[in-house]
Every structure is written in C-alpha cells, then in structure tokens.
Scaffold this active site. Structure first.
Site, PDB file in Angstrom:
ATOM      1  N   CYS A 162       1.414 -11.370 -10.069  1.00 23.15           N
ATOM      2  CA  CYS A 162       1.005 -12.733 -10.434  1.00 23.15           C
ATOM      3  C   CYS A 162       0.319 -12.752 -11.796  1.00 23.15           C
ATOM      4  O   CYS A 162       0.132 -13.807 -12.381  1.00 23.15           O
ATOM      5  CB  CYS A 162       0.097 -13.334  -9.371  1.00 23.15           C
ATOM      6  N   SER A 174       2.620 -17.486  -2.972  1.00 23.74           N
ATOM      7  CA  SER A 174       3.269 -18.516  -3.786  1.00 23.74           C
ATOM      8  C   SER A 174       2.478 -19.816  -3.734  1.00 23.74           C
ATOM      9  O   SER A 174       1.698 -20.066  -2.805  1.00 23.74           O
ATOM     10  CB  SER A 174       4.695 -18.758  -3.290  1.00 23.74           C
ATOM     11  N   LYS A 188      -4.033 -10.430   7.849  1.00 24.98           N
ATOM     12  CA  LYS A 188      -2.605 -10.616   8.106  1.00 24.98           C
ATOM     13  C   LYS A 188      -1.863 -10.242   6.825  1.00 24.98           C
ATOM     14  O   LYS A 188      -1.708 -11.043   5.913  1.00 24.98           O
ATOM     15  CB  LYS A 188      -2.308 -12.071   8.486  1.00 24.98           C
ATOM     16  N   PHE A 241       3.040  -9.271  -0.565  1.00 26.19           N
ATOM     17  CA  PHE A 241       3.694  -7.963  -0.574  1.00 26.19           C
ATOM     18  C   PHE A 241       3.418  -7.182  -1.848  1.00 26.19           C
ATOM     19  O   PHE A 241       3.507  -5.956  -1.855  1.00 26.19           O
ATOM     20  CB  PHE A 241       5.209  -8.125  -0.394  1.00 26.19           C
ATOM     21  N   GLU A 247       8.194 -19.745 -11.433  1.00 28.33           N
ATOM     22  CA  GLU A 247       7.857 -18.329 -11.457  1.00 28.33           C
ATOM     23  C   GLU A 247       9.060 -17.531 -10.965  1.00 28.33           C
ATOM     24  O   GLU A 247       9.522 -17.709  -9.842  1.00 28.33           O
ATOM     25  CB  GLU A 247       6.644 -18.055 -10.558  1.00 28.33           C
ATOM     26  N   GLU A 276       4.569  -8.804   5.952  1.00 32.66           N
ATOM     27  CA  GLU A 276       5.396  -8.040   6.882  1.00 32.66           C
ATOM     28  C   GLU A 276       6.409  -7.160   6.138  1.00 32.66           C
ATOM     29  O   GLU A 276       7.092  -6.338   6.754  1.00 32.66           O
ATOM     30  CB  GLU A 276       6.116  -8.974   7.858  1.00 32.66           C
ATOM     31  N   ARG A 277       6.505  -7.305   4.812  1.00 34.29           N
ATOM     32  CA  ARG A 277       7.449  -6.483   4.051  1.00 34.29           C
ATOM     33  C   ARG A 277       6.925  -5.066   3.813  1.00 34.29           C
ATOM     34  O   ARG A 277       7.714  -4.137   3.709  1.00 34.29           O
ATOM     35  CB  ARG A 277       7.753  -7.146   2.701  1.00 34.29           C
TER      36      ARG A 277
END
Length: 499
Positions: free
Chosen positions: A281, A226, A173, A149, A383, A176-177
């Site tokens: 990140c 993640s 893909k 996201f 994190e 979805e957020r």
C-alpha cells in the site's frame, strides 16, 4: 493430503470449521495447505477465552507486560529465518523482503516494550483549593485486527503489539491467503509468557469479518486492506458502537523535480514500484516528472533499469521480486495493463506473459512501464497493486502538487529534489497523509504513526506510536479532594470552579 491450518484459541490449536480454503505456493502455482474458515461460533470461543483472561492481564503491572514483549522480540529474532521462509512460501515475496516484513513489525514491538513510560498519564497538583487532577489510560477490553495478505507479519504486530501491551486481549483475523505466519507469531507470544486467551487467531472470510464487526464484546477493530472494504468495515463497526480504524488502498505518487539526482531516483523508483511485486500500500506506482525534459531524461534511464530487473522464486537471492500472491491477482493486474493500453497509455515495457523456467505454473508477472498516462484514465485512478509503473507528466510544480492532492487516495507521496524550498512548499500544500522527501516509501518509524487520508484511511487515529496507544486505550480523568474536616461554607448547589 494437504496440511491443515487451524485456529489458535486460548493458547492452543483449535480445529473447527467445515469450510476450508486452499493456501497456495505462488512460486509453484500449487496448493500447499488448507485453512479452516471459521464461523461466529468459533469467534465466540475466541472471545470467551479473551474475556476470561483479559481482567487479570489488565491488572498486571505494565513493566511485567513489557517483559513479555521483550521476550517475544527475542524469540522472533531467533526465529527470523523460519518466519521469513514460511512467509515467502505463502506470499511469494523474496526472502530479504520477508525479513523486512518481520523486522518492521518488530520495530513496533520494540516501542511496545516501553509501555510503562507510554502509559503514564498527566497530573496537576493544586488545580483548585486542595484539589488535584490526574489522568490514566486504561485498556478497552477486547480488540480485534483484520489484516491483509501483503504483510502477514508486520501489520498483525502493528496491531496486537500495542493492544496487548496496553492491557487488552486480542482476536486476530489474518488473510486466508497466507495465514501460517500469524499463527506462528501467536505461538511465540505464548512461549514468551503471554497468558492463554490474550492473543487468539481465527481464520475466515466475510462471515468471520461480519461476526467480528457485530460482536458486542469486541470494543475496537483495526483493519488494513482495500478501500471499499475499509469503508464497509468502518461503517458497520461504528454503527455497532465500536472504535474503528480502517486503512484502505493507495495510489502513491513520486514527484521528480528537474534538479533531482536521476540516478538515485531510478534506483529508488525501481525498488519502490516493483519491490514485493508492487503488492504494497506504500508502493510508488506513479512517477510524476516535472517538465518534458525531466520526463525524457528519466524515461531514458528507467527503461534499461526496469528491463534489467530479475524476477525469480522467493528463495533466489539474486531476484528483485517474486510472484504475486494468486493466479486471480495476476489476471487482475494484466487486466489493468490492457485497460491502460486501451485508454491511450504508451506501453514501454510489457511484463505480461512472463514465465520462469521450471516454475511455469507460478504466479509470475514481469515489470511493466507506461508513459503518457493521463489523470482521466481509470487505470490511473484505481490501485493496480502489482509491478506496474505509470508515468504522468506534469507541466510545472503546481500541477505536480495537484495530481496527488486531487486523487481519491491519500496514503503516501514522495518528492525528489535538491531544493529545500520546493520540498517545504510541496510538503505544506500536498493533500496526502505521509510525505517522503527523497524517501520513496515514507513509512514512519514506530514511535511516530502510520495513516493515510481520504479513501486511504477511515477514522481519525493512526496505527502504532502514541496514536496506536490512544486507539487501544480510553482516558479516565480523576478530580480529587481530601477535606481536612473543617466546614468551608461553600454552596454545594453551585457548579464547582477551581478559582
């Protein structure tokens, strides 16, 4: 009624999937759309479209593929404001940061425009008596990307730009957020002249991810997210015979030497730690001053700089950062703040409970700063992915090298110093994949490569640049001889040599 965000398959919108997820406006804290969560059957439709289109695209000469990338670059630049506004409305980052998100993706598209040169193989004339050897890079077929996201424009372009320019078809893909920008990018690729079926976008959750990892016609998968999910994707994808690169989380450190320009460090740290609400990140959430004198001086300068940060809506041109992506993520960040307090960290600036007037339901959290954090703290080991800066004091240079080197994550690290020898020694010794010297966010330019070490990266090939080209292609080596018709008398049963 909320608008519906559909899949993009075979060059057009495709409405399928009974399950849907809400897409929020983080500035308001309210749902603004619904995205369809696809199934394996939806993925199959995308793969069928890709499989039908890819052979002709692979047979298209690279300069014509490059022209599509050039046109796409022009279209994205022409639609920059539209894309940035759409991105900010779903992610929450401020408009300037959203433009940067799009621009950093475009830099890889610019590199992909040079695909005719990048695809050139090697040739050896006369490797043996009358024998020539040459190599060629060929596309894998169908690739897939699973993106996070926090960079809904940049990371998809990192992946599909190189894959498509190299002659592959692609299934994306996205998260979805914030799925609208990836759909818009696919539409612009079609407008640029990309054949239908070469770039497809499917939405979904774990069901769609597993379908991608298990599909026999998808040859390679690229992932950013993640670390636990990265490890899962790498294991499941490779067990199914796929080429997989999976980039995970990070806990990047900023080492501050006693000779550093502290005013510059404070400016760099506040941007790197709190920009985009820390949802990067490559953010810099840990500062490591060397020696208490350095730490005390840095702390004195940091506190007023952090307290002066402006948190606002995405469209506020004066805001340094906006809301985080969801209420659940805000709650997670606040949980880690409390965890660090419980572990013994000194809470210097507390960002919890922040509310923006007129946007009280938005997913806002103020900047938070801790001092005297220890490497044993779980809040240091994990994190946090939010606007939280932790100070870990190092007694000397060796400890400053050891802290990022021994951490589970190895994405990025920075050192702030005027001493060239110290910088060189640190760069050589630190066990981290990307290093910045007086550069707080050392994301490499598009013609190099991006990739972390340890739990920040699974697989041994990086994103974009020549590494990206390697990932999305396979090498074929040809050894050829054109006999002149005379009999050589060679023993055909002996392994051939080139002597």
């Amino acid at each position: 009624m909320l608008r519906s965000i559909d899949h993009f398959i075979g060059g057009s919108s495709f409405a399928s999937g009974e399950r849907q997820a809400e897409v929020f406006d983080p500035n308001q804290g309210q749902a603004q759309a619904q995205v369809r969560l696809g199934t394996a059957a939806d993925l199959q439709k995308a793969v069928d479209a890709a499989k039908a289109a890819q052979p002709a695209w692979a047979a298209t000469n690279p300069q014509r593929r490059a022209r599509v990338m050039f046109k796409f670059k022009e279209l994205v630049e022409a639609h920059m404001d539209e894309l940035a506004e759409l991105l900010s409305s779903e992610h929450g980052k401020v408009l300037a940061d959203s433009r940067g998100d799009v621009q950093r993706g475009l830099e890889v598209i610019e590199y992909a425009c040079g695909i005719p040169q990048a695809l050139k193989g090697e040739y050896t004339l006369g490797a043996g008596p009358g024998i020539d050897v040459y190599s060629a890079r060929q596309p894998l077929g169908i690739g897939a990307g699973i993106t996070p996201f926090n960079f809904p424009a940049m990371i998809p372009m990192w992946m599909f730009g190189m894959a498509i320019a190299a002659g592959n078809a692609f299934v994306l893909k996205p998260s979805e957020r914030d799925p609208s920008v990836p759909i818009r990018l696919a539409e612009l690729m079609t407008e640029a002249g990309l054949p239908d079926g070469i770039l497809n976008v499917v939405h979904g959750d774990k069901e769609m991810v597993d379908a991608i990892l298990d599909h026999p016609d998808i040859a390679a998968v690229s992932f950013v997210g993640s670390s636990d999910i990265a490890q899962y994707i790498y294991s499941r994808g490779t067990s199914n015979g796929k080429r997989v690169q999976a980039f995970g989380g990070a806990k990047n450190h900023g080492i501050v030497m006693p000779d550093a320009d502290l005013d510059q460090v404070v400016n760099d740290l506040t941007g790197a730690a709190f920009g985009s609400a820390g949802e990067r990140c490559m953010a810099l959430p840990v500062v490591v001053p060397v020696g208490d004198k350095t730490a005390d001086a840095l702390r004195e300068k940091l506190i007023p700089a952090i307290e002066a940060l402006r948190v606002g809506v995405s469209t506020d041109p004066e805001a340094h950062y906006g809301p985080v992506v969801s209420a659940a993520h805000r709650q997670r960040i606040e949980h880690y703040i409390q965890m660090c307090i419980d572990e013994g960290g000194e809470l210097v600036v507390d960002g919890r409970g922040f509310a923006l007037q007129g946007h009280e339901e938005g997913f806002f959290i103020g900047p938070t700063f801790f001092d005297h954090v220890k490497p044993s703290f779980k809040s240091y080991q994990d994190e946090i992915f939010g606007p939280v800066l932790q100070m870990v004091r190092a007694a000397d240079f060796d400890e400053a090298v050891r802290l990022p080197s021994e951490h589970d994550y190895g994405n990025g690290v920075a050192i702030f110093t005027r001493n060239g020898h110290a910088a060189r020694e640190f760069t050589a010794r630190v066990n981290v994949g990307m290093v910045g010297i007086n550069v707080p966010i050392p994301v490499p330019v598009s013609y190099h490569s991006f990739g972390g070490w340890k739990r920040s990266g699974f697989g041994d090939i990086g994103q974009y640049g020549q590494e990206g080209l390697r990932f999305w292609t396979k090498t074929k080596v040809v050894t050829q001889r054109w006999p002149d018709g005379s009999t050589t008398g060679e023993n055909a049963f002996v392994i051939p040599t080139m002597g």
